[in-house]
Design an enzyme around this catalytic site. Sequence first.
Site, PDB file in Angstrom:
ATOM      1  N   LYS A 123      56.435  62.666   4.106  1.00 58.66           N
ATOM      2  CA  LYS A 123      55.836  62.210   3.051  1.00 58.66           C
ATOM      3  C   LYS A 123      54.226  61.992   3.022  1.00 58.66           C
ATOM      4  O   LYS A 123      53.533  61.999   2.326  1.00 58.66           O
ATOM      5  CB  LYS A 123      56.384  61.225   2.093  1.00 58.66           C
ATOM      6  CG  LYS A 123      56.164  59.599   2.373  1.00 58.66           C
ATOM      7  CD  LYS A 123      56.598  58.762   1.497  1.00 58.66           C
ATOM      8  CE  LYS A 123      56.385  57.462   2.126  1.00 58.66           C
ATOM      9  NZ  LYS A 123      57.197  56.187   1.384  1.00 58.66           N
TER      10      LYS A 123
ATOM     11  N   LYS B 220      63.032  47.133  10.257  1.00 58.61           N
ATOM     12  CA  LYS B 220      61.574  46.511  10.189  1.00 58.61           C
ATOM     13  C   LYS B 220      61.542  46.307   8.808  1.00 58.61           C
ATOM     14  O   LYS B 220      61.980  46.782   7.715  1.00 58.61           O
ATOM     15  CB  LYS B 220      60.864  47.401  10.573  1.00 58.61           C
ATOM     16  CG  LYS B 220      60.438  48.841   9.817  1.00 58.61           C
ATOM     17  CD  LYS B 220      59.203  49.509  10.403  1.00 58.61           C
ATOM     18  CE  LYS B 220      57.976  49.027  10.078  1.00 58.61           C
ATOM     19  NZ  LYS B 220      57.700  49.246   8.402  1.00 58.61           N
TER      20      LYS B 220
ATOM     21  N   LYS C  99      64.706  48.944   1.981  1.00 53.89           N
ATOM     22  CA  LYS C  99      64.070  49.292   0.815  1.00 53.89           C
ATOM     23  C   LYS C  99      64.861  48.520  -0.399  1.00 53.89           C
ATOM     24  O   LYS C  99      66.106  48.461   0.018  1.00 53.89           O
ATOM     25  CB  LYS C  99      63.995  50.699   0.854  1.00 53.89           C
ATOM     26  CG  LYS C  99      62.950  51.498   1.633  1.00 53.89           C
ATOM     27  CD  LYS C  99      61.607  51.392   1.303  1.00 53.89           C
ATOM     28  CE  LYS C  99      60.785  52.043   2.352  1.00 53.89           C
ATOM     29  NZ  LYS C  99      59.358  52.352   2.329  1.00 53.89           N
TER      30      LYS C  99
ATOM     31  N   ASP D 206      58.929  45.999   5.580  1.00 50.22           N
ATOM     32  CA  ASP D 206      58.027  46.943   5.028  1.00 50.22           C
ATOM     33  C   ASP D 206      56.497  46.183   5.216  1.00 50.22           C
ATOM     34  O   ASP D 206      56.527  44.989   5.302  1.00 50.22           O
ATOM     35  CB  ASP D 206      58.134  47.442   3.809  1.00 50.22           C
ATOM     36  CG  ASP D 206      58.058  49.003   3.576  1.00 50.22           C
ATOM     37  OD1 ASP D 206      57.062  49.461   4.017  1.00 50.22           O
ATOM     38  OD2 ASP D 206      58.684  49.658   2.624  1.00 50.22           O
ATOM     39  N   GLU D 207      55.441  47.189   4.963  1.00 52.94           N
ATOM     40  CA  GLU D 207      54.018  46.642   5.343  1.00 52.94           C
ATOM     41  C   GLU D 207      53.594  45.420   4.311  1.00 52.94           C
ATOM     42  O   GLU D 207      52.704  44.855   4.612  1.00 52.94           O
ATOM     43  CB  GLU D 207      53.175  47.906   5.326  1.00 52.94           C
ATOM     44  CG  GLU D 207      52.851  48.329   3.969  1.00 52.94           C
ATOM     45  CD  GLU D 207      53.797  49.346   3.621  1.00 52.94           C
ATOM     46  OE1 GLU D 207      54.541  49.655   4.168  1.00 52.94           O
ATOM     47  OE2 GLU D 207      53.685  50.168   2.307  1.00 52.94           O
TER      48      GLU D 207
ATOM     49  N   HIS E 220      51.631  48.722  12.193  1.00 52.24           N
ATOM     50  CA  HIS E 220      51.857  49.608  10.902  1.00 52.24           C
ATOM     51  C   HIS E 220      50.390  49.862  10.551  1.00 52.24           C
ATOM     52  O   HIS E 220      49.618  49.153  10.956  1.00 52.24           O
ATOM     53  CB  HIS E 220      52.440  48.792   9.913  1.00 52.24           C
ATOM     54  CG  HIS E 220      53.002  49.909   8.576  1.00 52.24           C
ATOM     55  ND1 HIS E 220      51.859  50.254   7.838  1.00 52.24           N
ATOM     56  CD2 HIS E 220      54.147  50.111   8.205  1.00 52.24           C
ATOM     57  CE1 HIS E 220      52.534  50.947   7.015  1.00 52.24           C
ATOM     58  NE2 HIS E 220      53.870  51.046   7.168  1.00 52.24           N
TER      59      HIS E 220
HETATM   60  C1  RUB Z   1      58.439  54.727   4.840  1.00 57.28           C
HETATM   61  C2  RUB Z   1      57.261  53.634   4.617  1.00 57.28           C
HETATM   62  C3  RUB Z   1      56.119  53.474   5.724  1.00 57.28           C
HETATM   63  C4  RUB Z   1      55.417  54.589   5.808  1.00 57.28           C
HETATM   64  C5  RUB Z   1      54.018  54.464   6.410  1.00 57.28           C
HETATM   65  O1  RUB Z   1      59.304  54.758   3.724  1.00 57.28           O
HETATM   66  O2  RUB Z   1      56.954  53.570   3.403  1.00 57.28           O
HETATM   67  O3  RUB Z   1      55.455  52.484   5.339  1.00 57.28           O
HETATM   68  O4  RUB Z   1      56.129  55.351   6.568  1.00 57.28           O
HETATM   69  O5  RUB Z   1      53.715  55.832   6.676  1.00 57.28           O
HETATM   70  P1  RUB Z   1      60.200  55.914   3.476  1.00 57.28           P
HETATM   71  P2  RUB Z   1      53.064  55.938   8.186  1.00 57.28           P
HETATM   72  O6  RUB Z   1      60.930  56.215   4.732  1.00 57.28           O
HETATM   73  O7  RUB Z   1      61.162  55.410   2.289  1.00 57.28           O
HETATM   74  O8  RUB Z   1      59.100  57.078   3.065  1.00 57.28           O
HETATM   75  O9  RUB Z   1      54.231  55.681   9.152  1.00 57.28           O
HETATM   76  O10 RUB Z   1      52.615  57.545   8.293  1.00 57.28           O
HETATM   77  O11 RUB Z   1      51.794  55.140   8.534  1.00 57.28           O
END
Ligand code: RUB
Length: 437
Positions: A308, A178, A152, A180-181, A268
Amino acid sequence: MYGKQSYLHLGENIDVDKYIITEFYVESDKSILEVAEALAAESSIGTWTDLSTMDADIMTRLGARIFYANEEEHIVKIAYPLGLFEAENIPQLLSDVAGNVFGMNEIINLRVRDIIFPKAYLRTFDGPAFGISGIRKLLGIPERPLLGTIIKPKVGLDADRHASVAFDAWVGGVQVVKDDENLSNQSFNPFEERVVKTLAMLRKAEDITGEKKMYVPNISAQASDMLKRAEFVKAQGGIAVMMDILTVGFAGVQYIRDQNTGLVLHGHRAMHGAFTHSTKHGIAMLPIAKTARICGIDQLHTGTIIGKMHGGEEEVSAINNAMRCEWGNLKKTMPIASGGVHPGLLQKMIELIGNDVIINLGGGIHGHPDGTKSGAIAASQAVDASIAKIDLNEYAKDHKELQRAIDKWGVYKDESLLVPKNNSLITYTYGLTEGLM
Ligand code: RUB
């Protein structure tokens, strides 16, 4: 003209080795049987009217069979003869059982709650190349829950900073780092430069810690670019890559799996909420996750229960069971719990989800008051406390990084979060097909 075609076979004993079974939730102004007939026709061989080109043989061999319909529950279960499907073709499967049916006028709401696959169909897929046991072997960690982080800010760091943040996380104690998406090959952080620099930091972290580490670059892109990027990662000595399985599409996932790159495939699920969020409409995460396992995803985001993102205990447990159970010859997919996780949640999360999981903390590591390395140490301490079954607050008394994390975010205590959230309208036991996947 081959008379009026009916797909009703209510109460019929379905041979589960010969059919793919789909369970639908349906709302319509029409009766459940009328709408079930329309669903069965459109998702198998028929259309809105009878046909001069239809014959009894096609109807018997390939017609869908409605074997269960319950008006009160809005549930319809349809069995699709295996002959309808091309081996190893997930796009075709979804165009059948989850395709045009969503656009039909008689539908107010429609949700695919589950898809059950016969062994003969599963056998046409290779499934995960590594699975839970392969991932654990690569990392040399036989039992402990694995810790990961997403760099991040989601995007914005350049390749040097990305690599140095990854290094801090690894030496702090996480095994997996990893992308991020939404990070791919943007100009501020080019893919190849990032992979080279981050893998150099990975080797340094491995030397310092004496532990094996995993970097998971996001290769999501057009299929031909994904392959080039996967090959690049392999050539640089990487062991894993990530795909956003829904935005890339299952054909993209299958394309990369079919190359046998020898890389762990991380899935993801960005965009899944568009299908999974409503209790009444869309496609539940359970069949999406099963499809990902069939397509060869080794480690898949499945939810946190208390983080979250959407997804309560009933739903996440059903999905994780489907990832970890024996299922034909397919290796087991490692669930990933990710989204809003911080060290104070880890003990409860491990209690709820178990040890066979990668728990990812993004903000919960890089938002630590003393920075990424302290965040990773705090998360690692929380896992230690969970394994030793020591209360987190107690453990934090002589583990300062954990204490600092708890001071900022607290410790999980809200049992109300465990009430299944509203998207858990999933059944995973069935009248005639009980116990099947
Ligand atoms: C986590 C984040 C991931 C989410 C996706 O960041 O952004 O992309 O996990 O959600 P953070 P899921 O740890 O700062 O919240 O795994 O439910 O598909």
